[in-house]
Scaffold this active site. Sequence first.
Site, PDB file in Angstrom:
ATOM      1  NE  ARG A 174      -3.658  -2.621   2.409  1.00  0.00           N
ATOM      2  CZ  ARG A 174      -4.883  -2.713   1.552  1.00  0.00           C
ATOM      3  NH1 ARG A 174      -5.338  -2.768   0.463  1.00  0.00           N
ATOM      4  NH2 ARG A 174      -5.880  -3.946   1.474  1.00  0.00           N
ATOM      5  CB  ILE A 227     -11.271 -10.409  -1.424  1.00  0.00           C
ATOM      6  CG1 ILE A 227     -10.427  -9.873  -0.621  1.00  0.00           C
ATOM      7  CG2 ILE A 227      -9.980 -11.434  -1.877  1.00  0.00           C
ATOM      8  CD1 ILE A 227     -10.676 -10.549   0.983  1.00  0.00           C
ATOM      9  CG  ASP A 228     -13.221  -5.940   0.998  1.00  0.00           C
ATOM     10  OD1 ASP A 228     -12.641  -7.580   0.635  1.00  0.00           O
ATOM     11  OD2 ASP A 228     -12.633  -4.893   0.613  1.00  0.00           O
ATOM     12  N   GLY A 249     -14.097  -7.430   4.324  1.00  0.00           N
ATOM     13  CA  GLY A 249     -14.594  -6.537   3.966  1.00  0.00           C
ATOM     14  C   GLY A 249     -15.119  -5.247   4.270  1.00  0.00           C
ATOM     15  NE  ARG A 250     -10.058  -1.076   2.692  1.00  0.00           N
ATOM     16  CZ  ARG A 250      -9.142  -1.252   2.806  1.00  0.00           C
ATOM     17  NH1 ARG A 250      -8.202  -0.668   3.643  1.00  0.00           N
ATOM     18  NH2 ARG A 250      -9.203  -1.369   1.906  1.00  0.00           N
TER      19      ARG A 250
END
Length: 367
Positions: free
Chosen positions: A72, A132-133, A176-177
Amino acid sequence: MPRIAILTSGGDAPGMNAAIRAAALVAISHGADVVGVQRGYRGLVEADFRPLTPDDVVSILRDGGTVLGSSRCPELLERAARDRARASLIAAGIDRLLVIGGNGSLTGALALSDAEETGDHPLLVAGIPASIDNDVGLTGLCIGVDTAMNTIVDACDKIADTATSHGRTFLVEVMGRDCGYLAMTSAIASGADIVLFPEADRTDEELVEGIVRTVLSVRRRSGRAKRVIAIKSEGVRIPTDRLKQLVDERLNAESGEPGTEVETRVTVLGHVVRGGRPSAFDRLLGSRLANVAVRALLEGRTRVMAAWMPPVELPGEVGQRSKDDPYCWLVDLEAALSETDRLLNRQSQLARWRATVFDDLADLFLL
Ligand code: F6P
């Protein structure tokens, strides 16, 4: 000979390697030279490149994570870091960049290719949604979602065995932010009893009430296992331990009947959900999106994203069906990112559909 750089960035997603492999093989077969950027945008800023040959990529598609590494890199929000990244590309003779990643990574690609900043050295960029979210706009699916869902379902099947044996309630938190897609879909696919996702916008009291009602109704019914599986999205802000505490307090207050001990357990699946060998579908998805994205780059297209069957109607200027694969679309990257914002702020048609469709399905299929 065109020179293409491939970069993976942000949270890794199973299937990224299939996309790297396909992108390299398609580009090389069209006579392009391919370079891998290591460690995402951080590696781009630091000119950390390595050549990618067919031998380097041929057997990577079965591996999870990303062989290029990821990071990031918030520095990319600054012009100075973007200038350094572009200078690295120019020095290596690269004028096309394929970015495989989620919202932040694709936003970086857009900023790097901004004509006002690139001046005399235009940079062509294409994106492939991998998260993945499943939180990127204008694509039905992102790379990694299918494997993550399978991992959650597998974990819930295992938890159900022990939950059933003891007649317990499990709160299972899944990644899943800001987006509850994984929780919603895996709850249905695992036959959970209740699902908590942020799009439903429930207060903490309503969440507690929902679980307590479910537990009490399971206890009352005869002939079925007295266990409850509640899947909670990470995006539901109340910490899962706190939720358990509130649920237990309420259940303790309600108990009194025989056989009603409060036995709630918490399992946070965390990064387990992001790892593992990609499913067959994620390998296929990564390969097909990469094929479409690389061909677009080689044709001189820029600021586009390869998408898998967009779940909304697209005007021609926003996206067209790919001529190379009828299941894939080539969409305007800026439009995809605006739609991503609306999806995450729950202002888009898709966000509303997801909330209502999954609420309806939860009513039908869950307890
Ligand atoms: O890649 C998306 C995601 O897995 C989110 O679901 C999660 O909140 C976040 O990444 C975790 O990020 P990190 O691995 O940097 O802790």
